[in-house]
Design a protein around this motif. Structure first.
Motif, mmCIF file in Angstrom:
data_model
loop_
_atom_site.group_PDB
_atom_site.id
_atom_site.type_symbol
_atom_site.label_atom_id
_atom_site.label_comp_id
_atom_site.label_asym_id
_atom_site.label_seq_id
_atom_site.Cartn_x
_atom_site.Cartn_y
_atom_site.Cartn_z
ATOM 1 N N LYS A 76 35.151 42.887 43.251
ATOM 2 C CA LYS A 76 36.177 43.607 43.556
ATOM 3 C C LYS A 76 35.779 44.781 44.287
ATOM 4 O O LYS A 76 34.695 45.305 44.027
ATOM 5 C CB LYS A 76 37.179 44.016 42.512
ATOM 6 N N MET A 110 37.520 43.255 33.096
ATOM 7 C CA MET A 110 38.110 44.409 32.354
ATOM 8 C C MET A 110 39.374 44.305 32.052
ATOM 9 O O MET A 110 40.219 44.172 32.788
ATOM 10 C CB MET A 110 37.958 45.956 33.104
ATOM 11 N N ASP A 118 39.246 38.216 34.743
ATOM 12 C CA ASP A 118 38.832 39.611 35.287
ATOM 13 C C ASP A 118 38.070 40.280 33.920
ATOM 14 O O ASP A 118 38.295 39.780 32.633
ATOM 15 C CB ASP A 118 40.178 40.442 35.224
ATOM 16 N N GLU A 153 44.492 38.787 34.157
ATOM 17 C CA GLU A 153 44.051 40.192 35.085
ATOM 18 C C GLU A 153 45.133 40.939 34.467
ATOM 19 O O GLU A 153 46.355 40.449 34.551
ATOM 20 C CB GLU A 153 44.234 39.682 36.397
ATOM 21 N N ASP A 154 44.772 42.005 34.072
ATOM 22 C CA ASP A 154 45.982 43.135 33.483
ATOM 23 C C ASP A 154 46.321 44.071 34.695
ATOM 24 O O ASP A 154 47.399 44.581 34.501
ATOM 25 C CB ASP A 154 45.234 44.078 32.430
ATOM 26 N N GLU A 155 45.802 44.211 35.717
ATOM 27 C CA GLU A 155 46.304 44.742 37.168
ATOM 28 C C GLU A 155 47.325 43.962 37.628
ATOM 29 O O GLU A 155 47.132 42.858 38.330
ATOM 30 C CB GLU A 155 45.158 45.289 37.908
HETATM 31 CA CA CA Z 1 41.339 44.743 34.684
#
Ligand code: CA
Length: 235
Positions: free
Chosen positions: A108, A61, A59, A15-17
């Motif tokens: 989400k 994205m 995730d 997950e990049d967030e």
């Molecule tokens: Ca993401």
């Protein structure tokens, strides 16, 4: 009422967030699990393939490599249980996730407690950590020949004994076309007419659709018969 938690697992969170990743990691660690967070898709694919994990939270994205594409590539080599995080909740999106090989998905924004509950349910389902599920697996489809349980991702598929034999027969050789005559021999013990196969296929497709899976998994090969699509076959 209370069910015992599964054994602590090694979980890779992709997950990049940062805020979401930190929250997920916090809750999972609180549940006793070992958590590693990776933010880049390409690095995640490499680590997911090269290192032993019990479960992957992915995730959709991501920078580097999009989540469903990562999953498709991972599925060429691995049965690792996967929960997909997705911002979209449309049916097409869900189908694409299952088709790519997800075992479950969470939309989400999600409650971290719900995610942890889904992680633990999936860990229980695959059994002792690190072990792949028993039985046949084609993409998100699991068939347990002993218990006769069939699942698509997290969803159970309730089948009649004949539908079960039909699906199992097709799933034993994904991508191979079975003629109706062959299916009568293998599934109906040679005692039915070929059009009976068509009606069982129709029911199977309806049941797949009923749990949000893709009825097109069971493909008609015109003039020849039926086959189960491999996860990466085009529709
Ligand atoms: Ca993401």
């Amino acid at each position: 009422m209370t069910r015992s938690a599964p054994a602590p697992a090694s979980i890779l969170v992709v997950e990049d967030e940062i805020k979401t990743a930190d929250t997920v990691a916090l809750y999972l660690r609180h549940g006793g699990h070992r958590v590693t967070v990776v933010r880049d898709g390409a690095e995640a694919l490499r680590r997911a393939t090269d290192e032993p994990w019990d479960l992957l939270i992915l995730d959709r994205m991501l920078p580097g490599l999009e989540g469903s594409e990562l999953l498709r590539r991972l599925r060429e080599a691995s049965d690792l249980p996967v929960i997909l995080l997705t911002a979209m909740s449309g049916e097409l999106d869900r189908l694409e996730g299952f088709r790519a090989g997800a075992d479950d998905y969470v939309v989400k924004p999600f409650s971290p407690r719900e995610l942890v509950a889904r992680v633990e349910a999936l860990l229980r389902r695959v059994g002792v950590s690190g072990r792949t599920p028993r039985g046949l697996r084609v993409g998100a489809l699991h068939i347990d020949p002993e218990s006769h349980e069939v699942r698509v991702g997290a969803r159970a598929l309730e089948l009649s004994p004949t539908e079960f034999r039909l699906l199992r027969c097709l799933a034993e050789a994904p991508g191979r076309t079975f003629s109706r005559g062959e299916l009568v021999e293998r599934v109906l013990e040679g005692t039915a007419e070929e059009r009976v196969v068509d009606s069982h296929v129709k029911n199977l497709r309806r049941k797949l659709e009923g749990i949000g899976a893709d009825p097109g998994w069971i493909a008609t090969v015109f003039g020849r018969g039926y086959k189960l699509r491999r996860p990466r076959d085009p529709s």
